[in-house]
Design an enzyme around this catalytic site. Structure first.
Site, mmCIF file in Angstrom:
data_model
loop_
_atom_site.group_PDB
_atom_site.id
_atom_site.type_symbol
_atom_site.label_atom_id
_atom_site.label_comp_id
_atom_site.label_asym_id
_atom_site.label_seq_id
_atom_site.Cartn_x
_atom_site.Cartn_y
_atom_site.Cartn_z
ATOM 1 N N TYR A 57 49.543 7.000 -76.989
ATOM 2 C CA TYR A 57 50.539 6.021 -77.438
ATOM 3 C C TYR A 57 51.553 5.759 -76.332
ATOM 4 C CZ TYR A 57 53.890 3.548 -80.361
ATOM 5 O OH TYR A 57 54.720 2.585 -80.881
ATOM 6 N N ARG A 74 42.634 -32.782 -74.377
ATOM 7 C CA ARG A 74 43.897 -32.550 -73.663
ATOM 8 C C ARG A 74 44.541 -33.917 -73.494
ATOM 9 N NH1 ARG A 74 45.226 -26.889 -73.284
ATOM 10 N NH2 ARG A 74 45.530 -27.618 -75.395
ATOM 11 N N ASP A 129 54.009 -19.220 -63.476
ATOM 12 C CA ASP A 129 52.924 -18.989 -64.409
ATOM 13 C C ASP A 129 51.729 -18.734 -63.499
ATOM 14 O OD1 ASP A 129 50.741 -19.063 -66.040
ATOM 15 O OD2 ASP A 129 51.527 -20.643 -67.346
ATOM 16 N N PHE A 142 52.770 -26.660 -69.938
ATOM 17 C CA PHE A 142 51.639 -26.048 -70.627
ATOM 18 C C PHE A 142 52.064 -25.838 -72.079
ATOM 19 C CE2 PHE A 142 48.824 -22.776 -72.206
ATOM 20 C CZ PHE A 142 47.613 -23.365 -71.925
ATOM 21 N N THR A 143 51.113 -25.973 -73.007
ATOM 22 C CA THR A 143 51.429 -26.020 -74.446
ATOM 23 C C THR A 143 52.293 -24.844 -74.898
ATOM 24 O OG1 THR A 143 49.297 -24.955 -74.806
ATOM 25 C CG2 THR A 143 49.369 -27.351 -75.041
ATOM 26 N N PHE A 173 47.435 -29.106 -82.044
ATOM 27 C CA PHE A 173 46.040 -29.315 -81.644
ATOM 28 C C PHE A 173 45.109 -28.206 -82.111
ATOM 29 C CE2 PHE A 173 46.131 -26.231 -78.157
ATOM 30 C CZ PHE A 173 47.496 -26.115 -77.947
ATOM 31 N N LYS A 208 42.243 -15.424 -68.097
ATOM 32 C CA LYS A 208 41.707 -16.411 -67.138
ATOM 33 C C LYS A 208 41.256 -15.667 -65.869
ATOM 34 C CE LYS A 208 43.751 -18.764 -70.389
ATOM 35 N NZ LYS A 208 44.999 -19.473 -70.310
HETATM 36 C C1 LIG Z 1 46.129 -19.817 -71.194
HETATM 37 C C2 LIG Z 1 47.376 -20.126 -70.513
HETATM 38 C C3 LIG Z 1 48.612 -19.706 -71.025
HETATM 39 C C4 LIG Z 1 48.761 -18.993 -72.353
HETATM 40 O O1 LIG Z 1 48.162 -17.768 -72.365
HETATM 41 P P1 LIG Z 1 47.460 -17.131 -73.667
HETATM 42 O O2 LIG Z 1 46.832 -15.897 -73.119
HETATM 43 O O3 LIG Z 1 46.491 -18.122 -74.193
HETATM 44 O O4 LIG Z 1 48.538 -16.824 -74.641
HETATM 45 C C5 LIG Z 1 49.735 -20.023 -70.289
HETATM 46 N N1 LIG Z 1 49.670 -20.717 -69.150
HETATM 47 C C6 LIG Z 1 48.507 -21.142 -68.642
HETATM 48 C C7 LIG Z 1 48.478 -21.902 -67.367
HETATM 49 C C8 LIG Z 1 47.325 -20.871 -69.308
HETATM 50 O O5 LIG Z 1 46.167 -21.324 -68.795
#
Ligand SMILES: *Cc1c(COP(=O)(O)O)cnc(C)c1O
Length: 462
Positions: free
Chosen positions: A75, A386, A218, A127-128, A453, A261
Site C-alpha cells: 500500500y 473530432r 501536456d 484538448f477535451t 461526445f 499513449k
Molecule cells: C489522452 C489525452 C489526455 C487525457 O488523458 P486520459 O488518460 O485519457 O485521461 C490529455 N491530453 C492528451 C494530449 C491526450 O492525448
C-alpha cells in the site's frame, strides 16, 4: 513526408495473437442504431478494425508483462513506485512524481492547485479533458496556436507551434498575474497529431518565464513530437529521441502525462513537477481524489509495467520510427487515392476532412459524426469524431463551439495492427467516398452536459 527511403519493419515479432471477427452489414446496421450513431457506444465485439483511439490500446512487450508479475502491491512505499520515479526522472527529467489513474487525474490536480476563479490559461489548441479541468477550476482557456493549425491544407512542418504574438497580446490584455501557467501540448492531438518545434518551445518558455508564468507541458505525446523534431528541425538529426524528449521537458516546470499513449501501457498517468512546494500541494489533492502518494490511481503491477514502458519507448529510435511510419503508410495510401486528410500526416492517426467530403451536411448536423457512422456501417472500421460534437458548447453563450476543423480520426494503436490492416482500412475509406451523397446529417436525441461526445446519442435527419 516519408520517414525513410528504405523499407522498414516493425522492431518486434509477434508472440500472442487475439482473433478479430468481421460482421455482416445487417449486424452493423443494428449495432450503429443501438449505439445512437456514436462510435463510443458500440460494443468492441461488433468492430473489425478498431481505430477509435490509440489511448490505452497499445500492445505491451514481454518485458512489460513480466513486470506485471513482479509488481509490488505494498500500500505504501511500493518498490514499483520507486521504479516509476526513477524512470520518469531518467527519461523526462522531473524529480517530483504524482502518480494518477490516467491523464485527466493529473489535469484535475494541476488545474485545482494553480488556477483561480477568473484566471486565463493559454494553450496550443484545446484538448477535451484538459480544457474541461481548466474551466472546472474557474479558468478560461485561450487558444494561442498558430493559424496554420486550423488550416487542413497547410503543409507547415510545426502546426503545433505557439503563436507568440497571440500569447504576447493575451499577456498585455489580461495581465501576467491572471495567467498562472501556459498549457503546452506536445504533438497536438486535436490539430491532427502535429508537433511544435524546439525553437518555438524555447521562445515560448522564455516569454512566459520573463513574465512569471509557469510552463506546464501536456507531455502525453512528447515521444512522437521528438521524432518529428529529429526529422524536421535543423540540428536534431544526429540526436536520439531520448535526448530530444529530455530537452523538450527541460524548458518546462512540470507536465501532465496520459501514459495510455507514448508510454505503452493500457492504463495510468502522472503529474510531474520540479517545485517541491507545488508537489506538496499536489500530493494533498492526490490523497483525497486518487490514492496514497506512492500509488495514486495505479496498482503496483501497473506502475511496474509503466516504468518499463517509459524506458522502452526511448531505448532505441526504432520503436517510434515504426509507430509513426505505420501512420504515414496509411496516410500515403489515402493521399494517393485523393482522400482529403490533414497534412502533413501526424503522429498517431489520420484525420479525414469531413466538411470537404460532405459539403451537403450543415455544420450543426455534425458531418464528422455522420461520416464516422457511415465508415463503420460500410466496413466495421471504427473511428471517432473530432469536430463540433467534441468541441462542446460555450459555457457562457450556450452555443456550439464551431471548430474550423471537422474531422474523422482514425487513430492507430501502437504495435497492434499490421500493414495489411492498414490496406483494408484505406480501401474502406475510399469505398465510402464513392457515394458521399448517401450520408445524411444527424441530430441529438441525448446530449450530456459536459464531454458530450463520449455518451451523446443521435438519429439521422430525414
Ligand atoms: C489522452 C489525452 C489526455 C487525457 O488523458 P486520459 O488518460 O485519457 O485521461 C490529455 N491530453 C492528451 C494530449 C491526450 O492525448
Amino acid at each position: 513526408m516519408s520517414v525513410s527511403h528504405h523499407s522498414w519493419a516493425e522492431p518486434y515479432k509477434i508472440k500472442v495473437v487475439e482473433p478479430i471477427r468481421m460482421t455482416t452489414k445487417e449486424e452493423r446496421v443494428a449495432a450503429i442504431k443501438e449505439a445512437g450513431y456514436n462510435s463510443f457506444l458500440l460494443r468492441a465485439d461488433d468492430v473489425y478494425i478498431d481505430l477509435l483511439t490509440d489511448s490505452g490500446t497499445s500492445a505491451m512487450s514481454d518485458h512489460q508483462w513480466a513486470g506485471m508479475m513482479v509488481g509490488d502491491e505494498a500500500y505504501a512505499g511500493s518498490r514499483s513506485f520507486y521504479n516509476l520515479v526513477s524512470a520518469v526522472e531518467d527519461v523526462y527529467g522531473y524529480e517530483e512524481l504524482i502518480p494518477t489513474h490516467q491523464g485527466r487525474g493529473a489535469e484535475h490536480i494541476l488545474s485545482q492547485i494553480l488556477i483561480k476563479d477568473g484566471d486565463y490559461v493559454p494553450g496550443n489548441m484545446y484538448f477535451t479533458t484538459t480544457r474541461f479541468h481548466q474551466e472546472h477550476a474557474g479558468g478560461r482557456f485561450v487558444d494561442v496556436i498558430v493559424d496554420e493549425a486550423h488550416d487542413p491544407a497547410s503543409l507547415h512542418p510545426f502546426k503545433g507551434n505557439i503563436d507568440l504574438d497571440k500569447l504576447r497580446k493575451l499577456i498585455d490584455e489580461v495581465g501576467a498575474d491572471k495567467i498562472p501557467y501556459i498549457s503546452v501540448e506536445t504533438n497536438v492531438n486535436m490539430a491532427g497529431g502535429q508537433p511544435l518545434s524546439m525553437a518555438n518551445l524555447k521562445a515560448t518558455a522564455e516569454m512566459c518565464h520573463q513574465n512569471g508564468i509557469l510552463v506546464m507541458l501536456d507531455a502525453t505525446r512528447a515521444l512522437e513530437n521528438a521524432w518529428f523534431i529529429k526529422q524536421r528541425e535543423a540540428g536534431y538529426m544526429e540526436k536520439s529521441v531520448a535526448e530530444i524528449v529530455r530537452e523538450i521537458c527541460s524548458y518546462s516546470d512540470g507536465a501532465t502525462v496520459s501514459s495510455k499513449k507514448d508510454n505503452l501501457v493500457n492504463i495510468g498517468g502522472f503529474l510531474a513537477l520540479r517545485d517541491p512546494e507545488l508537489a506538496k500541494a499536489a500530493r494533498a489533492m492526490l490523497v483525497a481524489f486518487e490514492g496514497l502518494h506512492t500509488y495514486g490511481g495505479m496498482s503496483g503491477r501497473d506502475m511496474e509495467a509503466l516504468a518499463r514502458g517509459i524506458r522502452e519507448m526511448v531505448e532505441t529510435d526504432d520503436h517510434v520510427h515504426a509507430r509513426v511510419g505505420q501512420v504515414e503508410y496509411l496516410g500515403d495510401a489515402l493521399i494517393k487515392a485523393g482522400v482529403p486528410i490533414i497534412r502533413p500526416v501526424g503522429g498517431h492517426g489520420i484525420f479525414i476532412d469531413a466538411k470537404a467530403i460532405l459539403p451537403h451536411i450543415p455544420h450543426d448536423q455534425f458531418p464528422a459524426q455522420a461520416l464516422t457512422a457511415a465508415l463503420y456501417l460500410a466496413s466495421g472500421v471504427r473511428g471517432m469524431e473530432r469536430g463540433v460534437v467534441s468541441a462542446g458548447r460555450d459555457k457562457v453563450t450556450g452555443d456550439h463551439h464551431y471548430p474550423k476543423l471537422e474531422l474523422v480520426r482514425l487513430a492507430i494503436p501502437r504495435r497492434v495492427y499490421t500493414q495489411a490492416h492498414m490496406d483494408v482500412t484505406a480501401e474502406a475509406v475510399i469505398g465510402v467516398l464513392e457515394h458521399p451523397e448517401d450520408v445524411t446529417g444527424l441530430r441529438f436525441t441525448y446530449e450530456p452536459e459536459s464531454l458530450r461526445f463520449f455518451q451523446a446519442r443521435f438519429e439521422p435527419v430525414s
